[in-house]
Design a protein around this motif. Structure first.
Motif, short mmCIF file in Angstrom:
data_model
loop_
_atom_site.label_atom_id
_atom_site.label_comp_id
_atom_site.label_asym_id
_atom_site.label_seq_id
_atom_site.Cartn_x
_atom_site.Cartn_y
_atom_site.Cartn_z
N ASP A 198 -0.26 17.16 -4.86
CA ASP A 198 1.02 16.93 -4.09
C ASP A 198 1.23 15.74 -3.21
OD1 ASP A 198 2.24 19.36 -5.20
OD2 ASP A 198 2.43 20.41 -3.47
N LEU A 199 -0.04 15.66 -2.39
CA LEU A 199 -0.10 14.38 -1.82
C LEU A 199 -1.63 14.12 -1.82
CD1 LEU A 199 1.87 15.13 1.68
CD2 LEU A 199 2.32 13.59 -0.48
N GLU A 200 -2.24 12.84 -1.90
CA GLU A 200 -3.35 12.59 -1.56
C GLU A 200 -3.43 11.20 -0.64
OE1 GLU A 200 -7.06 10.26 -4.33
OE2 GLU A 200 -5.29 10.99 -5.07
N LEU A 201 -4.07 11.42 0.70
CA LEU A 201 -4.09 10.38 1.66
C LEU A 201 -5.39 9.42 1.25
CD1 LEU A 201 -2.70 9.14 3.97
CD2 LEU A 201 -4.41 10.51 5.29
N VAL A 202 -5.53 8.21 1.04
CA VAL A 202 -6.56 7.43 0.88
C VAL A 202 -6.81 6.39 1.64
CG1 VAL A 202 -7.69 5.87 -1.05
CG2 VAL A 202 -6.18 7.61 -1.80
N GLY A 203 -7.95 6.29 2.38
CA GLY A 203 -8.45 5.39 3.31
C GLY A 203 -9.54 5.08 3.09
N SER A 204 -9.98 4.16 4.48
CA SER A 204 -11.66 3.61 4.32
C SER A 204 -11.90 3.64 5.90
CB SER A 204 -11.92 2.60 3.49
OG SER A 204 -11.16 1.61 4.05
N PRO A 205 -13.25 3.64 6.10
CA PRO A 205 -13.59 3.30 7.49
C PRO A 205 -13.12 2.19 8.23
CG PRO A 205 -15.43 4.32 6.33
CD PRO A 205 -14.47 4.13 5.45
N ALA A 206 -13.32 0.98 7.38
CA ALA A 206 -13.03 -0.41 7.81
C ALA A 206 -11.67 -0.86 7.74
CB ALA A 206 -14.09 -1.43 7.27
N GLY A 207 -11.10 -0.22 6.61
CA GLY A 207 -9.80 -0.84 6.37
C GLY A 207 -8.73 -0.33 7.03
N ALA A 208 -7.51 -1.09 7.25
CA ALA A 208 -6.23 -0.69 8.01
C ALA A 208 -5.15 -0.26 6.88
CB ALA A 208 -5.64 -2.02 8.94
N GLU A 209 -5.60 -0.46 5.62
CA GLU A 209 -4.43 0.23 4.71
C GLU A 209 -4.61 1.48 4.45
OE1 GLU A 209 -2.66 -2.58 1.54
OE2 GLU A 209 -3.99 -1.31 0.34
#
Length: 507
Positions: A391-402
């Motif tokens: 239903d939802l997938e949140l994608v991020g990274s330690p250094a990125g602000a996106e």
């Protein structure tokens, strides 16, 4: 160097017949079978396909590319692994290097956005009948050549992207220059074997998931999940503002948790504020290569992280709970949870009762650096899969602000934008007071509060103060305006008001 002219574009050759089956095919793992079963829900799609693309500022040589692909496929056993679906069974074989060829075909360009053409190429399904699970397409553009690689998830994951590029580009360069291949470019790489399930891990998952009820994962926003999944997906991105970035750093210190745990806690609070939980299980992909970082293949396990959200409590307690649950899951990630879901009551028996419907994908920082192919600058292009398994997938990274929110057909892009805005404002509010009740901050953005304030202002200026009064005023002033939308069906204000009058008369 002298570039050879590209051959005229033509339709791909008919697919070669699959190699003869090994009389003793290898057994498949539980997570491989899970991918196959997922495809049965949406046949004829590339729901399990992954892709990578390069834009090269020059011309690629088809003969060199074909030779380089043959070397790399011959080296990596996993790329020569093929699958055969036989009734209710799935088997796999390894094709000998001399009998395996990677299909290379013209990449059709529609004249529209290149991203759409890449998606269409990657989304074409791979039949599980013994044929290769990798194909390559090339196309010439005004900015140079495009190279797109589509691979089935059964033999590939996103970590494999960097490994494949590191293997392919040096071979291409050597063949193009007529140099001998680097020694490491020809060393055979056997498939990385999946570890056997460990009793301690299985016990951990049984205890962690004991008593979990997956029926509490639906969100109140969006449309209800259908009985038959479509798995249509879309993506929405948002760059965190300076205040939210500073808040994430401050929260690490305040709650004594890493960035991943902070983001996971905020995600859990967001889900709970929109109707899921309070007992949540959120999936999170984990790379299980261990010391074999150069392995290509499907070497990711999705671990279930169970979090109980108390909206009357503060962010500090939730973040520490998320930290402990996350670390516990990481310690037992080598044994995939697919090994035990069939034995958990009420879980895994149907699409409606899967273990988790929300994914938290916190990608490690892996800078690609400068790419050059035969001396030509090249850059990676994003290739989106038009499907969503969750239903939802949140994608991020330690250094990125996106942040990127992938969502299924149950949520619109506007709805996804609103969720990301609320996520960002939750981080800021939590940093201001980590012990403030989450019910005050989770699920509200600055735009939401402004909307409520405008409504109050309108009421104070003579507009109807009650919802029913406002509705009846609209029904009298604009009875033909749409009031209720349900897919393609609609009722206008006049129809709804007349129905309400009929009900009142009956009462």
């Amino acid at each position: 160097m002298d570039f050879q002219p590209d051959p005229p574009a033509r339709a791909p050759e008919p697919a070669a017949a699959p190699p003869a089956a090994d009389p003793r095919p290898a057994a498949t793992t539980a997570k491989e079978k899970a991918l196959w079963l997922l495809e049965q829900l949406v046949p004829g799609t590339g729901v399990n396909n992954l892709g990578l693309a390069l834009q090269v500022s020059g011309r690629l040589r088809p003969d060199v590319l074909g030779a380089a692909l043959a070397v790399v496929a011959g080296r990596y056993e996993v790329l020569r692994t093929v699958f055969r679906a036989r009734g209710a069974e799935l088997h796999k074989d390894v094709v000998p290097a001399g009998e395996f060829a990677v299909p290379v075909e013209p990449l059709e360009l529609s004249g529209g956005p290149v991203a759409d053409d890449l998606t269409a190429f990657v989304d074409r399904p791979f039949p599980l009948d013994g044929r290769p699970l990798i194909r390559v397409g090339t196309a010439a553009t005004a900015d140079g050549d495009l190279l797109c690689v589509a691979v089935h998830h059964l033999v590939f994951d996103m970590v494999s992207v960097g490994v494949l590029l590191q293997a392919l580009i040096p071979v291409y360069d050597a063949v193009a220059a007529g140099r001998p291949l680097p020694a490491e470019a020809t060393a055979p790489v056997p498939a990385l074997a999946e570890p056997e399930p460990r009793p301690a891990d299985l016990d951990h998952w049984r205890q962690a998931l004991d008593g979990f009820d997956p029926t509490g994962l639906d969100l109140w926003c969006g449309t209800p999940r259908g009985r038959q999944p479509m798995l249509a997906g879309a993506s929405t991105t948002r760059t965190l503002g300076p205040a939210a970035q500073q808040a994430a750093v401050a929260l690490q210190r305040a709650v004594r948790a890493p960035t991943g745990a902070v983001m996971l806690a905020a995600y859990a609070a967001l889900l709970a504020a929109h109707g899921a939980g309070p007992d949540l299980v959120i999936g999170s992909p984990v790379d299980v290569r261990g010391g074999q970082s150069g392995a290509i293949g499907y070497h990711v396990n999705v671990v279930p992280i169970r979090i109980r959200v108390d909206l009357a409590g503060g962010f500090r307690d939730l973040a520490r709970q998320a930290r402990d649950a996350f670390l516990g899951a990481m310690a037992h990630a080598r044994t995939p949870v697919d090994e035990i879901t069939a034995g958990l009551p009420g879980i895994g028996t149907s699409w409606q009762t899967q273990l988790f419907r929300h994914l938290f994908n916190f990608l490690p920082d892996r800078p690609v650096g400068e790419l050059r192919v035969d001396g030509m600058p090249a850059r990676l292009l994003a290739v989106q899969n038009p499907h969503s398994k969750f239903d939802l997938e949140l994608v991020g990274s330690p250094a990125g602000a996106e942040l990127m929110l992938r969502h299924s057909e149950t949520l619109t892009r506007d709805g996804a934008d609103a969720l990301l805005a609320r996520f960002e404002d939750l981080l800021v509010a939590a940093a201001q007071d980590p012990d403030r009740p989450l019910a005050v901050t989770a699920g509200w953005s600055a735009a939401d509060r402004a909307t409520v304030e405008r409504a109050h202002t309108a009421a104070a200026s003579g507009q109807p103060a009650a919802v029913d009064a406002a509705f009846r005023a609209r029904a009298h002033s604009a009875p033909a305006d749409p009031a209720v939308l349900d897919g393609v069906q609609a009722l206008d204000y006049g129809q709804v008001d007349a129905s309400a009058d009929a009900v009142r008369d009956l009462l």
